[in-house]
Write an enzyme that holds these catalytic residues in place. Structure first.
Site, PDB file in Angstrom:
ATOM      1  N   PHE B 247       0.817  -1.230   0.000  1.00 18.05           N
ATOM      2  CA  PHE B 247       0.000   0.000   0.000  1.00 18.05           C
ATOM      3  C   PHE B 247       0.844   1.270   0.000  1.00 18.05           C
ATOM      4  CE2 PHE B 247      -2.349  -3.243   2.564  1.00 18.05           C
ATOM      5  CZ  PHE B 247      -3.241  -3.609   1.571  1.00 18.05           C
ATOM      6  N   PRO B 638     -10.739  -8.749 -15.274  1.00 16.27           N
ATOM      7  CA  PRO B 638     -11.923  -8.397 -14.470  1.00 16.27           C
ATOM      8  C   PRO B 638     -11.923  -8.949 -13.046  1.00 16.27           C
ATOM      9  CG  PRO B 638     -12.571  -9.039 -16.679  1.00 16.27           C
ATOM     10  CD  PRO B 638     -11.106  -9.340 -16.569  1.00 16.27           C
ATOM     11  N   LYS B 639     -11.480 -10.198 -12.876  1.00 12.71           N
ATOM     12  CA  LYS B 639     -11.604 -10.766 -11.532  1.00 12.71           C
ATOM     13  C   LYS B 639     -10.641 -10.102 -10.553  1.00 12.71           C
ATOM     14  CE  LYS B 639     -12.732 -15.204 -10.873  1.00 12.71           C
ATOM     15  NZ  LYS B 639     -12.581 -16.670 -10.686  1.00 12.71           N
ATOM     16  N   GLN B 644      -9.254  -6.102  -6.313  1.00  8.52           N
ATOM     17  CA  GLN B 644      -8.536  -4.900  -5.930  1.00  8.52           C
ATOM     18  C   GLN B 644      -9.512  -3.820  -5.461  1.00  8.52           C
ATOM     19  OE1 GLN B 644      -5.941  -3.357  -8.971  1.00  8.52           O
ATOM     20  NE2 GLN B 644      -4.671  -2.300  -7.488  1.00  8.52           N
ATOM     21  N   GLY B 710      -5.751   1.053  -8.810  1.00 12.97           N
ATOM     22  CA  GLY B 710      -5.441   0.757  -7.399  1.00 12.97           C
ATOM     23  C   GLY B 710      -5.792   1.855  -6.417  1.00 12.97           C
ATOM     24  N   GLU B 711      -5.651   3.102  -6.814  1.00 10.02           N
ATOM     25  CA  GLU B 711      -5.872   4.205  -5.869  1.00 10.02           C
ATOM     26  C   GLU B 711      -7.342   4.635  -5.831  1.00 10.02           C
ATOM     27  OE1 GLU B 711      -2.787   4.692  -4.626  1.00 10.02           O
ATOM     28  OE2 GLU B 711      -1.761   3.756  -6.319  1.00 10.02           O
TER      29      GLU B 711
END
Lengths: 328, 744
Positions: B247, B638-639, B644, B710-711
């Site tokens: 992170f 997609p998965k 995430q 991710g953010e």
């Protein structure tokens, strides 16, 4: 963690003998608290006496009471049919504590002896009268959000972290102990101590004594019990406030009632005056509010835990509503 | 809208994580689990004061303890060569490890004990006796606001988000009919990835170092260490095969890594150093405690006239840490008058670090709560307010968006959560003991792309090995790269393996800032294209028409190479190897961004919806439903994208309701360091989550059509929760986390 000896004993007498000859020995059962404290350097026993193999692992319904052995695992007790039938409050409280993994390991005796979670007790660089008598209390003017509002002293404002102990206190349990001078029974209300000038002592158990089990007298509460625990997340968090309620309800009349609070004192906090007020009264929100107000008499907050002065009565009112089924 | 977007059910059937099995089986070895011959163990000794000087360090007892090999401190450190090259007077870049007896924060590493077992090292570490000349430490932000400074970065990067900024008129909100003017507090948050930071340092020779290390960039760690120890760059090798979350905590070299390398030098054996969970609160950065002042003024129709936003964040005494807290206020809404001010306050704390959604997660909490507050003042729906101020181009860069599907996000999410059930008045919806509320907030984060390379090794049996130095800190990079290669080549995913986390592999950026798919994915596409061209060249030996084949039309189908332009002209893959007696074909590919960032403004977007239930008496908050709608361009995997996103929502709920690193300002010491005191959500805290992806291609960022993910999955979640809690209760909590005590 210091070096230590490990000894497994197979009789209560052997355990007592080990404690008698070695003042720095400690019993270990589930180890869910002690081993942690050893890793943090908070406790450094030179010998661990393993009592896991003593035969205190029975739960028995006796004529007027329920017996639970000291080495019964919390998870076993919480799921036991007799416990659920006769003392459901105990099961509810235990399931509100710790995590499934810890409950699988932790024992009844160990839970009774669980030490405070005060952050300064755990931090060996901080002064703490409980850890090092006479060193001072960092919590008094420190981060004391989780700390006591009842019965604290200038030496210590820590709280007992156990949920099980709150239920046992409400249910008038008796702790069975055995020592060099023989067996004795300690009412749970006298088992845990207030800090006073000796916060290093959590309980009235003598250093040479062992807990063999506990007994809960029969009652008429099973249909109306609630253990309500308010915490920062839904599982694996210690109580900001918890309330154990057991009511013997006759229609809407309160024939008898037991109330105890957690997260507020160095010991589980029995609310006898509030019980007296409600006994014989109608189960109404109005009466619950009066009882909650009475229960808060003498409460004292510190810099970060003033919210408990409101959260405690609120939690008590909600727990009474839930236990009695009274909505408004 | 035609159904192009992806919902939960669409994603469940997609390709699974390629390394899922080894991870679930425990077969994936993380740094701390790696065993080497002759391995020794280091345990840190930390300062227990917040500021001062070590006057004596008694290590005798520790040195005599069983199994101890060495105790290393400023008194006997082999030294970090780079320190000698630095000017002591300039602001340091990093804490100089064991370089002086000076203490800058409580918990600073001051010595390391190396022993033959971890347990012996830990015990001996407790025997080191430290004497200090103690000085008062300062760690409280509000008490020390007078020490706030403009970061040096503002000078070196005048167009950046830390420089005082003005568009139009300053404090124009004051002229508006409707105003919000409030302060918001984001407390320090620890990254607390599941895997603690760990390192194994081995000196292979006097000038050659191998590290097994938790890092988000094996090559960047190698380069940083090579510089610190003045080693030839090629002599530092970093392996980081599996990373159990980070992170942002592993985006740089931290003191404990330098310590392990120094210790390994001293004892001439490999040294393993694993941080204790509690040390994860202050040894490897944290989201900094930040006070924000936000003022918005709007006219009756909801049009925002002016926005002023100031941010004050903590940093350490020895290093400047800045982040883009103010970015959203400049670009999110179409506002004529905007002024922003960014300050940092040097305190006796360790240096913060970027944490998921760095800057924007903090900034969006203040901005999106203030927007919500404004909507109530205007008596306007919060979505309508946002749409009324929708920016059809980037008002900050004054450039068109590369793509922006925010309107679709609001529409899809509102329908999914049942926004029509929301009461316009707060504290007006109750079921039994529970007050019910709905909240919305927007998130955004720059969509970045850097340069990267990749290497492909293709075998006659049709198996393909791809390599890149990139880390996988959890998003499933090997999976998404496999999906990209499989799609490009036509190869079955089972035929492809992807290796990463090794500094000797082809060039990659750090895994951070949501740029991995755009950057490394583009290199994978380039490498696969090169492979196809190379195969076509060899096919042309057999069939001349292959000379004209172009990469886009070439596919590997089963055992054959196919040209869609000329379906009849197939060649057996194996024959392309046998004709030249080749065992394998090795192809490389490079990719870098072009001039597109001069023409377009690149951002990913998200909109988060929360349904919260709040207990009327106890203040307990239960999140009942969470819907996140995401515009991250085309979804390549997609998965894993769904996973995430779930992680982002969970992180956002933690940020909103429970996460807080508390310092005792008398000592600067962390009081909520353990997992018993620092609460992250447990499974039971997490509701039904619906992740939806608009799944519309971004035409400009990269060949896959993707933007970063991710953010934006955490940015905006916390304000959505805070806004839902307000809608439920009428109580506006402006200091996170929203714990029960703040709602009774």
């Amino acid at each position: 963690m210091n070096n230590f000896q490990y000894k497994r004993v197979s009789s209560p007498a052997a355990a007592i003998a080990e404690l008698s000859k070695d003042p720095a020995a400690k019993l270990v059962a589930g180890g869910t608290n002690l081993i942690d404290l050893m890793k943090y350097g908070v406790m450094a026993p030179d010998k661990l006496v393993d009592v896991n193999h003593l035969s205190f692992d029975a739960i028995k319904k006796e004529e007027r009471s329920l017996y639970i052995g000291a080495t019964v695992r919390n998870a076993v007790a919480a799921g036991n049919a007799d416990v659920l039938k006769y003392q459901p409050l105990l099961s509810q409280a235990m399931l509100a504590g710790a995590s499934a993994q810890l409950r699988n390991k932790a024992t009844m005796g160990g839970n009774l002896l669980q030490r405070t979670r005060c952050g300064y007790f755990y931090d060996i660089s901080a002064p703490c009268n409980k850890r090092v008598p006479g060193s001072g209390c960092a919590a008094l003017e420190g981060y004391n959000r989780m700390h006591a509002i009842f019965g604290a002293s200038s030496s210590c404002i820590a709280v007992n972290p156990s949920d099980m102990n709150v239920a046992l206190t409400a249910l008038d349990a008796t702790i069975l102990v055995s020592g060099p001078k023989g067996d004795r029974k300690i009412p749970v209300s006298e088992f845990h101590r207030l800090p006073g000038t000796h916060p290093e002592l959590d309980t009235t158990l003598d250093r040479k004594e062992i807990i063999t089990g506990l007994v809960i007298p029969d009652n008429n509460f099973a249909a109306h019990t609630t253990y309500l625990k308010v915490r920062d997340r839904i599982s694996y968090a210690f109580a900001l406030i918890s309330v154990a309620v057991a009511i013997d309800l006759d229609g809407t009349a309160i024939r008898d009632i037991r109330l105890a609070m957690g997260g507020v004192a160095h010991k589980p906090w029995r609310l006898t005056e509030a019980e007296q007020l409600l006994k014989g009264k109608q189960a109404t929100v109005e009466n619950f509010k009066m009882a909650a107000e009475l229960a808060m008499k003498g409460a004292k907050a510190y810099e970060h835990n003033a919210f408990k002065l409101k959260l405690a009565p609120n939690t008590m009112i909600q727990a009474l509503k839930t236990a009695s089924g009274v909505k408004a | 809208m035609s159904k192009k977007h992806l919902e939960n059910a669409d994603m469940e059937t997609a390709m699974s994580r390629v390394d899922g099995r080894v991870k679930v089986m425990g077969a994936a070895k993380y740094t701390a689990e790696v065993q080497l011959p002759e391995l020794t163990y280091g345990v840190l000794v930390e300062s227990t004061i917040g500021q001062g000087v070590i006057t004596a360090l008694d290590t005798k007892k520790a040195e005599w303890a069983p199994g101890v090999i060495a105790v290393i401190s400023h008194l006997n450190t082999p030294g970090v060569p780079e320190y000698k090259l630095q000017n002591q007077d300039v602001i340091q870049k990093q804490l100089r490890v064991f370089d002086s007896p000076n203490i800058y924060y409580n918990g600073q590493p001051i010595a390391v004990v190396v022993a033959d077992t971890f347990e012996r090292a830990r015990y001996a570490a407790s025997l080191v006796k430290v004497t200090y000349a103690k000085q008062q430490s300062y760690s409280n932000l509000e008490d020390n606001l007078s020490k706030a400074v403009v970061p040096k970065k503002a000078k070196s990067d005048p167009k950046g988000f830390t420089t005082d900024f003005l568009r139009g008129k300053a404090e124009a909100f004051r002229d508006a009919e409707f105003q919000v003017n409030e302060e918001y507090i984001q407390p320090s948050e620890a990254h607390h990835p599941m895997e603690p930071h760990s390192i194994i340092a081995t000196w292979e020779a006097a000038d050659k170092l191998t590290l097994v290390d938790k890092t988000q960039g094996s090559q960047q760690t190698a380069a940083s260490i090579a510089k610190s120890f003045q080693l030839p760059p090629e002599n530092v090798k970093v392996l980081s095969t599996y990373v159990g979350g980070a992170f942002g905590s592993a985006l740089r070299v931290w003191p404990h890594e330098i310590v392990a390398i120094l210790a390994a030098k001293k004892v001439q054996k490999p040294v393993k150093l694993v941080l204790h969970r509690n040390q994860m609160s202050y040894m490897v950065g944290y989201r900094p405690y930040t006070l924000q002042k936000v003022a918005i003024g709007a006219s009756k129709d909801g049009k925002i006239v002016g926005l002023s936003h100031a941010s004050y964040g903590k940093t350490s005494m020895y290093e400047e840490f800045t982040e883009n807290v103010l970015i959203m206020s400049r670009m999110m809404y179409d506002i004529p008058n905007v002024d922003t001010k960014y300050r940092i306050v040097p305190l006796n704390v360790s240096t913060p670090a970027p944490m998921r959604g760095p800057g924007e997660a903090t900034g969006s909490f203040a901005l999106e709560c203030a927007m919500d507050e404004l909507s109530y003042k205007l008596n306007m729906d919060p979505i309508a307010l946002r749409l009324a101020n929708y920016a059809s181009q980037d008002p900050d860069k004054k450039m068109p968006w590369s793509s922006n599907y925010l309107k679709e996000c609001y529409e899809l999410g509102a329908e999914k959560i049942g926004w029509n059930k929301r009461k316009a008045q707060p504290d007006a919806n109750q079921e039994g003991e529970w007050k019910i509320g709905y909240g919305v907030a927007t998130g955004t984060f720059g969509a970045f792309r850097g340069g990267a390379s990749a290497k492909a090794t293709f075998k006659p049996d049709g198996t393909l090995l791809l390599q890149s130095a990139i880390a996988d800190i959890g998003p499933g990079t090997a999976t998404s790269m496999t999906a990209i290669a499989a799609k490009n080549l036509g190869l079955a995913p089972e035929k492809i393996s992807f290796q990463l986390g090794n500094s000797t592999f082809p060039k990659a950026p750090m895994q951070g800032g949501s740029n991995t798919v755009a950057t490394v994915g583009s290199a994978i596409v380039a490498t696969c294209d090169n492979l196809k061209v190379e195969l076509a060249k060899r096919a042309a030996v057999q069939k001349p028409e292959w000379k004209n084949a172009i990469a886009k039309n070439i596919k590997i189908v089963g055992t054959q190479l196919i040209n869609s332009d000329d379906a009849s002209s197939k060649v057996e893959i194996a024959s392309l190897f046998s004709q030249d007696n080749l065992a394998e074909l090795v192809v490389k590919g490079d990719a870098a961004p072009g001039e597109e960032s001069k023409k377009y403004s690149f951002y990913s977007f998200s909109v988060h919806f929360i349904e919260a239930h709040v207990h009327e008496l106890t203040g307990v908050v239960k999140i009942k439903n969470a819907v996140s709608v995401i515009d991250c361009g085309t979804v390549v995997s997609p998965k894993t994208a769904r996973s995430q996103s779930m992680g982002g929502i969970v992180g956002g709920i933690g940020m909103a309701l429970m996460e807080e690193v508390v310092l005792d300002d008398r000592t600067g010491r962390t009081v909520t360091a353990s997992f018993g005191d620092y609460h992250v959500p447990v499974q039971a805290d997490i509701p039904q989550m619906d992740m939806m992806f608009v799944n519309e291609r971004d035409p400009y960022l990269n060949p896959m059509g993707s933007k970063g993910l991710g953010e934006i999955v955490i940015i905006g979640v916390a304000p959505a929760v805070a806004n839902a809690v307000y809608n439920a209760t009428g109580k506006r909590v402006r200091d996170l986390p929203i714990t029960p005590d703040k709602l009774i």
